[in-house]
Design a protein around this motif. Sequence first.
Motif, mmCIF file in Angstrom:
data_model
loop_
_atom_site.group_PDB
_atom_site.id
_atom_site.type_symbol
_atom_site.label_atom_id
_atom_site.label_comp_id
_atom_site.label_asym_id
_atom_site.label_seq_id
_atom_site.Cartn_x
_atom_site.Cartn_y
_atom_site.Cartn_z
ATOM 1 N N GLN A 1 -8.685 -0.199 7.620
ATOM 2 C CA GLN A 1 -7.970 -1.348 8.153
ATOM 3 C C GLN A 1 -6.993 -1.890 7.112
ATOM 4 N N PHE A 2 -7.412 -1.931 5.850
ATOM 5 C CA PHE A 2 -6.550 -2.468 4.802
ATOM 6 C C PHE A 2 -5.311 -1.602 4.631
ATOM 7 N N LEU A 3 -5.540 -0.293 4.646
ATOM 8 C CA LEU A 3 -4.414 0.631 4.474
ATOM 9 C C LEU A 3 -3.425 0.504 5.619
ATOM 10 N N ALA A 4 -3.950 0.302 6.831
ATOM 11 C CA ALA A 4 -3.064 0.212 7.987
ATOM 12 C C ALA A 4 -2.481 -1.181 8.147
ATOM 13 N N GLY A 5 -3.070 -2.169 7.522
ATOM 14 C CA GLY A 5 -2.611 -3.539 7.693
ATOM 15 C C GLY A 5 -2.826 -4.036 9.108
ATOM 16 N N ALA A 6 -3.904 -3.578 9.738
ATOM 17 C CA ALA A 6 -4.148 -3.944 11.130
ATOM 18 C C ALA A 6 -4.866 -5.277 11.213
ATOM 19 N N ALA A 7 -4.497 -6.059 12.236
ATOM 20 C CA ALA A 7 -5.112 -7.373 12.393
ATOM 21 C C ALA A 7 -6.566 -7.249 12.850
ATOM 22 N N ASP A 8 -6.837 -6.261 13.689
ATOM 23 C CA ASP A 8 -8.181 -6.129 14.244
ATOM 24 C C ASP A 8 -9.010 -5.165 13.420
ATOM 25 N N MET B 1 0.815 -1.214 0.000
ATOM 26 C CA MET B 1 0.000 0.000 0.000
ATOM 27 C C MET B 1 0.850 1.265 0.000
#
Lengths: 252, 244, 265, 252
Positions: C248-255, C209
Amino acid sequence: MPDPAVDLSGVHVRFNDRTILQDCNLRLGAGLIHGIVGSGGSGRSTLLKVIGTVIPADAGRVTILGHDIDQCGGDVLASIRSRIGFQFQNLALFDSFDVIDNVLFAVTGGDPDGAEVADRERAVELLDSVGLGDFLHRHAGQLSGGMQRRLAIARAFAPRQAMLHIFDDPVAGLDPVTSSRILGLIASRCRSGTGTTAVISTHEIDALLAICDLVHVIHQGSIIFSGTPAQAVGNRQEVVARLFRDPVLHRG
Amino acid sequence: MNRRVNEIGLLIQAIVAMTRRPPPLRRIVREVFSCGNRSIVFVCVTMAFFGMILVYEGCMQALALIPDLSSAGPATIRSTIRVFGPLMAGLMVSFRVGAGIAAEAGTMVVTEQDGALLVSGSSPAEWLVAPRLVACIIAVPALTVVGCLAGILAGGALGVGWFGIHPSDFFSLSMVDRGDAAVCAAKSLLNGMAIPVFAAAAGLNTRGGSEGVGVAATSAVVRSCVAVAVIEFLVSTVARVAGA
Amino acid sequence: MAASDAEAIAIDIQDVGRSFGSQRVLDRVSTRFMTGRATFVVGPSGCGKSLLMKMLVGLETPDSGRILVFGKHVATMNAAELNGLRRRVAFVPQHPALFDSLTVGANIALPLVFHRIQDEAAARSTAVRLLSLFNLADRADLLPGQINQSDRKIVSILRSMACGPECLVLDEPTTGLDSPSRDAVFSMIREIGMVDSGIETLIVVSHDMQSTMAIADRIVFLYKGVVRHDTSPAGFLTATATDPIAAQFLAGAADGPMNTEADEA
Amino acid sequence: MGLTSNAATTVLETTGAMAVTSWTALTALVRGRAGRRQALRQIAIVSVDSLPVLVLISLLSGFVMVLESASYVESLGAFSLMGWAFGLVTLSQLGPVLVALMFAARAGARTTAELGAMAVTGQLDALRLLGIDPVGYLAAPRFLAMIVMLPLMTALCDAIAIGAGAVGAAVVVGLGPALFLQSIAQGGLMDEFLLGIARTFLFGGAIAAVSCTFGFRVRGGAAGAGRAVNDCVVVSALAVFVIDLIFTIAVL
């Protein structure tokens, strides 16, 4: 400080006249999560296989879980192997077996036909924890990519008396969200364990920094840096700096 | 894995593994069936063709010299049992089963399943070779016998139907003795031992990813064929010296 | 890539759907790839990005909807038309294979020689010229096995550019590369529009990203079989304020609320 | 029922695919689209690759033939016919068939493995994506090489087997090599030799068609490549026997 789980000193591995590992020294303290970082072709996967007793060293001393691998006989080696869980880079699932037999194979040390009730319960519990509880009798080859990956991770946690878990690039080619989830799953299981040691290699630097106690950098077949994540980010050595450069930027 | 496997070493490892933990009977039975099922039609068909070719060629040549075909059947039967049966059946099993064993072993190597076997406390010699070794020692002699029968029957059908040889003249065991049976048994037993070991060794020595598996399967076929030919030669020599 | 004023539709994707068994991978995907633009297609693993790209050059066909490339319906093309299409739209698959028995230079020259566009000497100098654009001219006489991963990736892209396509489609060009190699490939992608390559339209599937936000003219975010966002990087950033899934996708966060392939059952 | 019709469909499909491959390759050959350098390279590969094993098999089978006929010859006292009988079997049937079988196992299997590797590593797709038809580009030179080289190698192997037979006859029954060879030379076996060679053109074409077709159709990664090699040698062997029987009955 307890004995290290893994102690390599002066390890060399050659393959077809090419030196893969050269004078490689590495001590992995027991009960910690270790990250291994290195660019493509640096010998990372070979190092993990030496630690996992899959590849013997051509020279040097390899001590795994307190035993010198070269000195111990077949039976001792088998008992060491039964305490290691290994997730191979390309997963290496037994694709003609069903899901539960893949895990049972590792639980029972290569004798899935002789599995007992307790072994089965352990396998089912593990598969439940990675969300494969409903697919026990699906063939491993028929699972989707993400499910295969979770099966491989479950198998790496499977051995009955596991003391050492090795994960070779568990999130290669996955989108960032899935990567974080899989690494989180590994970290939480390792943390909840009873003093087991974990070794993880991945290109996802910032995720690795977040879950590891120590990171080790391999370059041209030798370990050139070992330290905490904070020390790694602050390190000025060129190779190390290039790998850890500005981890925030590598976040989207 | 990086270390080359050689055939003798693999054979020894498999035998050691068998003494430590004998392969479950279920697996042996399954491998016998898989080896037999894969090969039986193929061996019978090729042997039938070969038997017909032998008889046709032999009869045509014999007719050109002497108009007597009475020894065509017994001679065909003897040479089929002593030479062509074990040779052709051995080659065909190498083709059919050898490439398959090598492909399976090679696939396991490139997908690192051999390493996974090791860290799970088993080994390629135990998991791949041992059950197949037992299975082939049982299946190859059986296939050789069936193949010989197929060749002799097909050749006989041609001899009787086309050349008008009387069945009792053709299907006569007058030229066959115990020595021929012993030669056939020895050749096929040794073939059964050699084929899985040579094939598995070729597979376990697979190098270089998926492209390696095809190469391994090729070298398995060639090596086990050469092994079959060498066994043929050795047994024939021993039989000649022993006067069998 | 410089956007021209008179931009045209290079590829028009209209309501494309495709199922595998009971699983609807692409549901109703509609978007347009414009000439003069670098469009990045992003989305979770297994969301059908690669599948969609393969449809652009006729390697896969949709169950429903249609794809127009330069105004022509791909699914109805015959073999000769497809060959023509593939010379205008160069597709570099996720694991592009170099011909391992040919040198790097010969790999790039092969399509030129085979199609008798140039003779061997001229094709070779074209190959060297393309290599030198990305500072790889000294690799021309090496075999693919002798160069590193990121160079192999770049060479495979150059080979697809040899015949002078108008549109270049790259499917996850950095999968499996470490971060310095990723940077090398992305800087090449950034430069494609600046060097004299003749490429007018660039389509890239990516998981990275950070690079996507830096290079893309336009971002197409595929999620659950439909186009969830089709916007500029700035627009995507704005969208994350209101769309938790994009955030969430942009941050690559699990939650977060996102379902990924690893959750599918 | 279902099984039979399935098998029939598979046979028809495979035959059809082989016909298409052959047609495409042969038209590409006729039109001169197969590069001369490619063809020469294939000829070199095919010869260098297959010769050692062919020579070995010829030697061994020459010896075995003599060993096995020795007791027969001795009991009949038919020493003068030994060379003739040997030459007959070798030149007309055993030579061409064994050479073709081993050629299929070596050159045929290699071709399938090579094309299969190109298929699984995406090199065939890469050709298609560059607008190059893989059949014309890759299969045509291989057809040429196999159709040209199999007859030549058969002739060579005939000679080697006869040489081995002569040596074997001297060692085993004490028959002078001159007598053995004379008996072959005066036996009027020229027709047998030529017919033996004639059928190898067909064998060569069949092996090329089978090996290329199976190579191009490889799917499913490493396992698929192995299966294709397996199928290639099996179908080649069947083709050799079928062609041989038809040919024998048609010309004798």
